[in-house]
Design an enzyme around this catalytic site. Sequence first.
Site, PDB file in Angstrom:
ATOM      1  N   TYR A 147       0.837  -1.211   0.000  1.00 30.39           N
ATOM      2  CA  TYR A 147       0.000   0.000   0.000  1.00 30.39           C
ATOM      3  C   TYR A 147       0.871   1.260   0.000  1.00 30.39           C
ATOM      4  CZ  TYR A 147      -3.955   2.935   1.662  1.00 30.39           C
ATOM      5  OH  TYR A 147      -4.934   3.885   1.817  1.00 30.39           O
ATOM      6  N   LYS A 151       0.847   4.050  -2.931  1.00 33.52           N
ATOM      7  CA  LYS A 151       0.422   5.418  -2.618  1.00 33.52           C
ATOM      8  C   LYS A 151       1.551   6.425  -2.837  1.00 33.52           C
ATOM      9  CE  LYS A 151      -3.904   4.701  -1.435  1.00 33.52           C
ATOM     10  NZ  LYS A 151      -5.019   5.351  -2.168  1.00 33.52           N
TER      11      LYS A 151
END
Length: 241
Positions: A147, A151
């Site tokens: 993640y 991101k």
Amino acid sequence: MGRVALVTGGSRGIGAAISKALKDAGYTVAANYAGNDEAAKAFTAETGIKTFKWSVADYDACAEGIKAVEADLGPVDVLVNNAGITRDAMFHKMTPQQWKEVIDTNLTGLFNMSHGVWNGMRERKFGRIVNISSINGQKGQAGQANYSAAKAGDLGFTRALAQEGARAGITVNAICPGYIGTEMVRAIDEKVLKERILPLIPVGRLGEPEEIARAVVFLSADDAGFITGSTISANGGQYFL
Ligand code: CAA
């Protein structure tokens, strides 16, 4: 007719608040969603905002989906790349599947969606793209190598595309929410949330989805044309960048 905004993951969580806030600001809104038919139905019944189902991880489905939205509501002026998933695991336990699913949705999804609206925005000499990144793309987070990588990638994508879009009247910006009180955050083990995360947030609480939505409305405005390539952090003072 007002401008048309397309919000991915727009029927639940932060995305639902963004869809509603844009509608309240006068936009004609389309909310994309990937899986939860019931939530989408309830969302449309509650708000009058149309929902469209496809996965942002699928390039062809994005092209088809954007075509369907534009045939129904008109050309997309504002794209909010909000759809995102978590597959948290400490790295030594993370599977290639957990890595791939998160990268495909949270990073490649931005390519797939932005590609589908880019030429139209260039031709019309106007566009707003707002990418919902995360505090964890800025600072990294244990348990989120997938993640955090995706991101952080979203921020690089934002800054590169901002430079390409500038002369065509297209702005591309990012928002990095901190921990917001949505299903995604409430899925974290309660003990982890209470003992390891909440104490790190100076304002002493989770954020509200509406506190992210107001930043999206700000960046989407016609008179926000000089703001591009920027990142707004909305994290309760947890991290400054
Ligand atoms: N830094 C360093 N080490 C850590 C750590 C941290 N922040 N957190 C946990 N560890 C260590 C633990 O101390 C433990 O070490 P030992 O085995 O030596 O005791 C080890 O890592 C394993 O920890 P857990 O027992 O918690 O492992 P688990 O496998 O049960 O759970 C996890 C792992 C699912 C990743 C869990 O720790 C977790 O949920 N962490 C929170 C991750 C997080 O913040 N996710 C954000 C989701 S919300 C979101 O993503 C939205 C957004 O944009 C903000």
